[in-house]
Design an enzyme around this catalytic site. Structure first.
Site: not given
Length: 185
Positions: A64, A60-61, A138
């Site tokens: 980003h 997930h990070e 997100e």
């Protein structure tokens, strides 16, 4: 780093922050851009989550990083700060406003309640706007992380772990503030 390499993402640095002595909160985040990109993991996450869940949050990070979300967030925050500063300066420098509150000059403390009220009102407007921008970002990172790991069950388990751990360690006041924010959004 292996997950980053598999995704073709230059992550810069990976750091583990020791927070277990101060907080039981599980967290990970990405910061910086260009050569300063850093993925940060809390030691509590590494000792609580299983390896598949850690991969899920790291993925997930990494999304980003891939999507340049830190740079976008920085630009949007700077624009918000510039708007807030402009509004505050307009209020402080307005002779009409100062006259209405009985302030002699822009540094007069009688302007403080007005500034606080305007800032509070601006926050009520800004929070839903920020959520309108951040929620899709997100959600995109969530979808892409699941695609990268190929493990939606681990991702769901990681989200459940984060939610339950956060709920266990959130004060009643924070819970109420969170609920109010969610209702406003």
């Amino acid at each position: 780093r292996d997950l980053a390499a598999a995704a073709g993402i230059d992550v810069g640095d990976v750091r583990i922050v020791e927070v277990a002595d101060a907080s039981p909160v599980l967290n990970a985040h990405v910061s910086g851009w260009g050569p300063t990109k850093t993925v940060t993991l809390y030691d509590t996450l590494l000792t609580t989550a299983d390896p598949a869940q850690v991969n899920a949050i790291v993925a997930h990070e990494l999304m980003h990083v891939r999507n340049s979300d830190v740079a976008l967030g920085t630009v949007l925050a700077a624009l918000g700060a510039a708007c807030a500063t402009s509004i505050a300066m307009a209020l402080l420098l307005s002779p009409g406003i100062r006259r209405r509150v009985g302030a002699a000059n822009p540094g007069d403390p009688r302007l403080a309640p007005l500034l606080i009220a305007v800032a509070s009102l601006a926050l009520l407007v800004a929070l839903p706007l920020a959520a309108t921008v951040s929620r899709p970002i997100e959600a995109r990172a969530d979808r892409q992380a699941i695609e990268l790991t190929g493990d939606p069950r681990a991702y769901a388990a990681m989200l459940a772990l984060l939610a339950t751990r956060s709920e266990e360690h959130t004060s009643e006041l924070q819970s109420r503030q969170y609920l109010v924010c969610r209702l406003l959004l």
